[in-house]
Design a protein around this motif. Structure first.
Motif, PDB file in Angstrom:
ATOM      1  N   LEU A   1       0.892  -1.276  -0.007  1.00 21.31           N
ATOM      2  CA  LEU A   1       0.020   0.000  -0.046  1.00 21.31           C
ATOM      3  C   LEU A   1       0.863   1.306  -0.064  1.00 21.31           C
ATOM      4  O   LEU A   1       0.160   2.487  -0.247  1.00 21.31           O
TER       5      LEU A   1
ATOM      6  N   LEU B   1      -0.643   4.880  -1.772  1.00 18.50           N
ATOM      7  CA  LEU B   1      -0.944   5.774  -0.621  1.00 18.50           C
ATOM      8  C   LEU B   1       0.009   6.951  -0.734  1.00 18.50           C
ATOM      9  O   LEU B   1      -0.516   8.263  -0.525  1.00 18.50           O
ATOM     10  N   TYR B   2       1.052   6.921  -0.789  1.00 22.52           N
ATOM     11  CA  TYR B   2       2.138   8.012  -1.134  1.00 22.52           C
ATOM     12  C   TYR B   2       1.877   8.815  -2.158  1.00 22.52           C
ATOM     13  O   TYR B   2       1.878  10.163  -1.921  1.00 22.52           O
TER      14      TYR B   2
ATOM     15  N   SER C   1      -3.024  12.238   7.389  1.00 24.33           N
ATOM     16  CA  SER C   1      -2.597  11.056   6.379  1.00 24.33           C
ATOM     17  C   SER C   1      -2.651   9.715   7.132  1.00 24.33           C
ATOM     18  O   SER C   1      -3.032   8.741   6.724  1.00 24.33           O
TER      19      SER C   1
ATOM     20  N   ILE D   1      -5.369   6.563   7.035  1.00 27.94           N
ATOM     21  CA  ILE D   1      -4.954   5.266   6.423  1.00 27.94           C
ATOM     22  C   ILE D   1      -5.394   4.183   7.569  1.00 27.94           C
ATOM     23  O   ILE D   1      -6.096   3.226   7.124  1.00 27.94           O
TER      24      ILE D   1
END
Length: 302
Positions: free
Chosen positions: A148, A152-153, A167, A171
């Motif tokens: 992930l 996600l980054y 962030s 998540i």
């Protein structure tokens, strides 16, 4: 006329002379060899779990010279607190502690709330394709975090949330709620239909059934989930290390590891940092131990 036969009445003296009923004696079950063996294994496992924590506690109050000469297993001759003070000042521990508490507490509350809403729709609402949705959520929960990281980054870079605590909160809220949804959907799937039908006949809406009927009954389970979500999020390392790059946003586990690689701390200061990182979760567990025990045992008795 027929005579009426009455039972003889007991006098007060006769009542006093009657012996009081003896309480039944509870027979204590004798412990067998299997019971003693189980107890010995439990004590042995407890000691094995406690040894690392005791080593951390002992070595946190040793000086580097004493550690080098006496080794890690000896008791400190005097309380050496310079290692704790050095770590506290180097990483600005109150700031890192606040970041960890903020992230873990927010994830615990938001993940439980999201899990309840999802599980209510899947377990009680009976949406179409319920089994497939639950299996998809379970599959997503089994994905390793390394898979992930890049998507996600890229996503949080685009929306401007990279290097912010939000962030990590978003998540972990999604990750933890996947497990919570899977668990609560199974629990709500066996929810008594009579209770729901009675509430509906009384004029309760879907929201009222959720907040006034379902939530109070499932409160022990939700308390256990919140405690687990808090501890799991507190101990997370990889995602906070990737998304919290600045010193002001780092959590306690990240600060410990980054400082070890940057400043090359000695063993006693490393033990002091581990002790400071462990104490908040230990205090949190002790405060909510009774809630955790009640929540776990509540599901065993209907």
């Amino acid at each position: 006329m027929s005579a009426v036969v009455t039972a003889p009445e007991h006098t007060s003296s006769e009542r006093r002379s009657q012996p009081a009923p003896r309480p039944r004696s509870r027979r204590r079950r004798r412990r067998t060899g299997a019971d003693w063996a189980t107890l010995a294994v439990a004590v042995l496992v407890g000691l094995l779990v406690a040894v690392p924590f005791l080593l951390i506690l002992v070595n946190s109050f040793k000086s580097p010279a004493e550690y080098s000469s006496e080794g890690p297993l000896s008791l400190p001759s005097s309380l050496y607190v310079d290692g704790i003070v050095a770590f506290w000042e180097r990483v600005d521990f109150p700031e890192k502690l606040w970041n960890s508490v903020l992230i873990s507490g927010s994830v615990a509350v938001l993940a439980v709330l999201l899990s309840v809403l999802n599980a209510f729709a899947l377990g009680i609402g009976r949406v179409k394709g319920r089994t497939g949705i639950v299996l998809l959520i379970l599959l997503a929960n089994m994905l390793p975090q390394e898979v992930l990281l890049y998507p996600l980054y890229f996503m949080f870079k685009e929306v401007g949330l990279y290097n912010t605590v939000w962030s990590v909160i978003i998540i972990f809220t999604v990750i933890q709620s996947a497990f919570g949804t899977y668990l609560l959907a199974s629990v709500y799937g066996t929810f008594p239909k009579e209770v729901l039908e009675a509430a509906a006949l009384d004029g309760a809406s879907r929201w009222q059934i959720l907040w006034r009927v379902v939530l109070p009954i499932s409160r022990p389970t939700l308390s256990v989930l919140a405690i687990f979500f808090f501890i799991w999020t507190w101990n997370e390392f990889l995602i906070p290390l990737t998304f919290l790059v600045s010193n002001e946003t780092q959590t306690v586990p990240v600060a410990i590891t980054v400082l070890q690689g940057d400043r090359l701390m000695d063993v006693t200061t490393t033990s002091a940092s581990a002790l400071l990182g462990l104490l908040p979760t230990l205090v949190f567990f002790l405060l909510f131990q009774r809630t955790l025990t009640r929540g776990i045992t509540a599901g065993a008795v209907k």
